[in-house]
Design an enzyme around this catalytic site. Structure first.
Site, PDB file in Angstrom:
ATOM      1  N   HIS A  40       0.795  -1.233   0.000  1.00 26.83           N
ATOM      2  CA  HIS A  40       0.000   0.000   0.000  1.00 26.83           C
ATOM      3  C   HIS A  40       0.824   1.278   0.000  1.00 26.83           C
ATOM      4  CE1 HIS A  40      -2.519  -3.226   1.735  1.00 26.83           C
ATOM      5  NE2 HIS A  40      -3.407  -2.703   0.924  1.00 26.83           N
TER       6      HIS A  40
ATOM      7  N   GLY B  70      -5.760  11.521   8.934  1.00 27.85           N
ATOM      8  CA  GLY B  70      -6.653  10.592   8.246  1.00 27.85           C
ATOM      9  C   GLY B  70      -6.794  10.940   6.771  1.00 27.85           C
TER      10      GLY B  70
ATOM     11  N   ARG C  70      -5.000  16.467   3.597  1.00 31.38           N
ATOM     12  CA  ARG C  70      -4.426  17.191   4.729  1.00 31.38           C
ATOM     13  C   ARG C  70      -2.939  16.871   4.864  1.00 31.38           C
ATOM     14  NH1 ARG C  70      -8.067  16.782   9.652  1.00 31.38           N
ATOM     15  NH2 ARG C  70      -9.518  17.808   8.264  1.00 31.38           N
TER      16      ARG C  70
ATOM     17  N   ARG D  40      -3.345   4.347  -4.268  1.00 29.43           N
ATOM     18  CA  ARG D  40      -4.748   4.529  -3.867  1.00 29.43           C
ATOM     19  C   ARG D  40      -5.065   5.967  -3.465  1.00 29.43           C
ATOM     20  NH1 ARG D  40      -7.701  -0.496  -2.008  1.00 29.43           N
ATOM     21  NH2 ARG D  40      -6.433  -2.172  -2.846  1.00 29.43           N
TER      22      ARG D  40
ATOM     23  N   ARG E  41      -0.463  10.565  15.299  1.00 29.26           N
ATOM     24  CA  ARG E  41      -1.704  10.824  14.563  1.00 29.26           C
ATOM     25  C   ARG E  41      -2.082  12.286  14.748  1.00 29.26           C
ATOM     26  NH1 ARG E  41      -6.649  10.624  12.696  1.00 29.26           N
ATOM     27  NH2 ARG E  41      -8.453  10.921  14.035  1.00 29.26           N
ATOM     28  N   ILE E  42      -2.414  12.961  13.650  1.00 24.89           N
ATOM     29  CA  ILE E  42      -2.975  14.311  13.710  1.00 24.89           C
ATOM     30  C   ILE E  42      -4.344  14.221  13.056  1.00 24.89           C
ATOM     31  CG2 ILE E  42      -0.844  15.680  13.879  1.00 24.89           C
ATOM     32  CD1 ILE E  42      -0.825  15.949  10.839  1.00 24.89           C
ATOM     33  N   GLY E  43      -5.385  14.519  13.830  1.00 17.52           N
ATOM     34  CA  GLY E  43      -6.718  14.320  13.266  1.00 17.52           C
ATOM     35  C   GLY E  43      -7.753  15.147  13.987  1.00 17.52           C
ATOM     36  N   SER E  44      -8.995  14.918  13.597  1.00 18.85           N
ATOM     37  CA  SER E  44     -10.084  15.635  14.250  1.00 18.85           C
ATOM     38  C   SER E  44     -10.839  14.669  15.157  1.00 18.85           C
ATOM     39  CB  SER E  44     -11.025  16.227  13.203  1.00 18.85           C
ATOM     40  OG  SER E  44     -11.504  15.206  12.370  1.00 18.85           O
TER      41      SER E  44
ATOM     42  N   GLU F 267     -25.419   4.024  15.765  1.00 15.23           N
ATOM     43  CA  GLU F 267     -26.785   3.616  16.103  1.00 15.23           C
ATOM     44  C   GLU F 267     -26.909   3.275  17.587  1.00 15.23           C
ATOM     45  OE1 GLU F 267     -29.392   3.608  14.001  1.00 15.23           O
ATOM     46  OE2 GLU F 267     -28.213   4.240  12.273  1.00 15.23           O
TER      47      GLU F 267
ATOM     48  N   GLU G  39     -12.957   9.639  18.223  1.00 14.11           N
ATOM     49  CA  GLU G  39     -12.392   9.591  16.864  1.00 14.11           C
ATOM     50  C   GLU G  39     -12.380   8.123  16.450  1.00 14.11           C
ATOM     51  OE1 GLU G  39      -9.659   7.476  17.905  1.00 14.11           O
ATOM     52  OE2 GLU G  39      -8.273   8.642  16.680  1.00 14.11           O
ATOM     53  N   MET G  40     -11.599   7.762  15.434  1.00 14.25           N
ATOM     54  CA  MET G  40     -11.763   6.407  14.910  1.00 14.25           C
ATOM     55  C   MET G  40     -10.452   5.659  14.617  1.00 14.25           C
ATOM     56  SD  MET G  40     -15.093   7.055  12.456  1.00 14.25           S
ATOM     57  CE  MET G  40     -15.323   5.311  12.179  1.00 14.25           C
ATOM     58  N   GLU G  41      -9.328   6.133  15.124  1.00 10.39           N
ATOM     59  CA  GLU G  41      -8.049   5.510  14.724  1.00 10.39           C
ATOM     60  C   GLU G  41      -7.050   5.235  15.855  1.00 10.39           C
ATOM     61  OE1 GLU G  41      -9.205   8.345  13.214  1.00 10.39           O
ATOM     62  OE2 GLU G  41      -9.960   7.462  11.360  1.00 10.39           O
TER      63      GLU G  41
ATOM     64  N   SER H 242     -13.352  19.160  16.241  1.00 11.80           N
ATOM     65  CA  SER H 242     -13.960  19.768  15.053  1.00 11.80           C
ATOM     66  C   SER H 242     -15.478  19.812  15.139  1.00 11.80           C
ATOM     67  CB  SER H 242     -13.556  18.980  13.798  1.00 11.80           C
ATOM     68  OG  SER H 242     -14.057  17.663  13.883  1.00 11.80           O
ATOM     69  N   ASP H 243     -16.054  19.010  16.028  1.00 14.54           N
ATOM     70  CA  ASP H 243     -17.507  19.031  16.227  1.00 14.54           C
ATOM     71  C   ASP H 243     -17.769  18.580  17.658  1.00 14.54           C
ATOM     72  OD1 ASP H 243     -16.731  16.454  14.430  1.00 14.54           O
ATOM     73  OD2 ASP H 243     -18.175  15.878  15.949  1.00 14.54           O
TER      74      ASP H 243
ATOM     75  N   ARG I 289     -10.874  25.994   9.925  1.00 13.10           N
ATOM     76  CA  ARG I 289     -10.249  24.678  10.040  1.00 13.10           C
ATOM     77  C   ARG I 289      -8.744  24.739   9.852  1.00 13.10           C
ATOM     78  NH1 ARG I 289     -13.552  19.705   9.518  1.00 13.10           N
ATOM     79  NH2 ARG I 289     -15.586  20.421  10.131  1.00 13.10           N
TER      80      ARG I 289
HETATM   81  N1  HPA Z   1     -17.266  10.686  15.698  1.00 12.00           N
HETATM   82  C1  HPA Z   1     -16.290   9.901  15.268  1.00 12.00           C
HETATM   83  N2  HPA Z   1     -15.179  10.369  14.734  1.00 12.00           N
HETATM   84  C2  HPA Z   1     -15.045  11.706  14.616  1.00 12.00           C
HETATM   85  C3  HPA Z   1     -16.032  12.577  15.042  1.00 12.00           C
HETATM   86  C4  HPA Z   1     -17.210  12.044  15.623  1.00 12.00           C
HETATM   87  O1  HPA Z   1     -18.115  12.776  16.020  1.00 12.00           O
HETATM   88  N3  HPA Z   1     -15.617  13.841  14.761  1.00 12.00           N
HETATM   89  C5  HPA Z   1     -14.405  13.740  14.185  1.00 12.00           C
HETATM   90  N4  HPA Z   1     -14.046  12.442  14.111  1.00 12.00           N
END
Ligand code: HPA
Length: 234
Positions: A4, A20, A24, A43, A87-90, A162, A179-181, A203-204, A217
């Site tokens: 990869h 991610g 960016r 990819r 990792r640099i992310g939101s 859900e 976050e997810m990582e 970010s939210d 941002r």
């Molecule tokens: N959920 C999951 N991952 C995220 C979120 C979230 O609200 N915001 C930024 N990454």
């Protein structure tokens, strides 16, 4: 070259920042690195190597979610001998005191599962950050006057969840953001004796439902990149 990552041996630095979003990665490399050149396009998961304050560094996209990050982190560690992965992310804020634009330094991260889950069976492994990186990032943020929160986060497998009851339990137990990582990154670093940290911009927000306006941002993400670089080379 790996399956990869198209970079030749020696084209990836020992220190890698992992956003991610591959765009960016390009933005951060063009903004903060000197002599940045693209070392991966496989990819579309862009990677750049250049220098920051004379230090060789790679910024490589990880994609979204732990299965994707796991592919890149495994190949960076095992094939390119990467030692430090930041990792640099939101992330989404989960506590009232955590504001939009604040930065979270993830000391540890809770999960339902990671790609490494099968190894641990009934054990709930607790992935944690490298303390030296964490401390250096906290110092760098203070010097920049950026508001940070240090503590536990939640690495989720779903963005459109859900199971809002799970978020409620995370919030009840003081989890700062979602976050997810990061959990898979920390687990791989533990397994292979590497250093890892997640520096996350809020970010939210899951409580206030605010979101970072798109015009803000860039600056907020820039603070995060500079803190990650300062921590990696402290
Ligand atoms: N959920 C999951 N991952 C995220 C979120 C979230 O609200 N915001 C930024 N990454």
């Amino acid at each position: 070259m790996t399956i990869h990552i198209g970079a030749k041996p020696g084209e990836i630095a020992e220190t890698v920042l992992m956003p991610g979003d591959p765009y960016r990665a390009r933005w951060a490399a063009e903004t903060f690195l000197t002599d940045a050149r693209c070392v991966n396009e496989v990819r579309g998961m862009l990677g750049y190597t250049g220098t920051w304050n004379g230090h060789l560094v790679t910024i490589q996209g990880s994609g979204m979610g732990m299965p994707s990050l796991s592919i890149y982190a495994n190949e960076l560690i095992k094939e390119y001998n990467v030692q430090t992965l930041v990792r640099i992310g939101s992330c989404g804020g989960m506590q009232p005191q955590v504001g939009i634009r604040d930065i979270i330094l993830a000391m540890t991260t809770s999960t339902l599962s990671t790609p490494s889950r099968g190894i641990f069976k009934e054990l709930n492994f607790a992935p944690c950050a490298d303390y030296g990186l964490l401390q250096a990032a906290a110092i760098a943020a203070r010097e920049k006057g950026v508001k940070i929160h240090v503590g536990g986060i939640y690495s989720s497998d779903v963005f459109y969840d859900e199971r809002p009851d799970l978020n409620d339990q995370m919030m009840r137990h003081g989890i700062l953001g979602v976050e997810m990582e990061a959990a898979e990154l920390y687990t791989l670093a533990a397994r292979y004796g590497r250093r890892a940290l997640a520096v996350l911009t809020v970010s939210d927000h899951l409580v206030t439902h605010e979101a970072l306006p798109s015009e803000d941002r860039e600056r907020s993400f820039g603070d995060m990149v500079e803190i990650a670089l300062a921590a990696a080379f402290a």
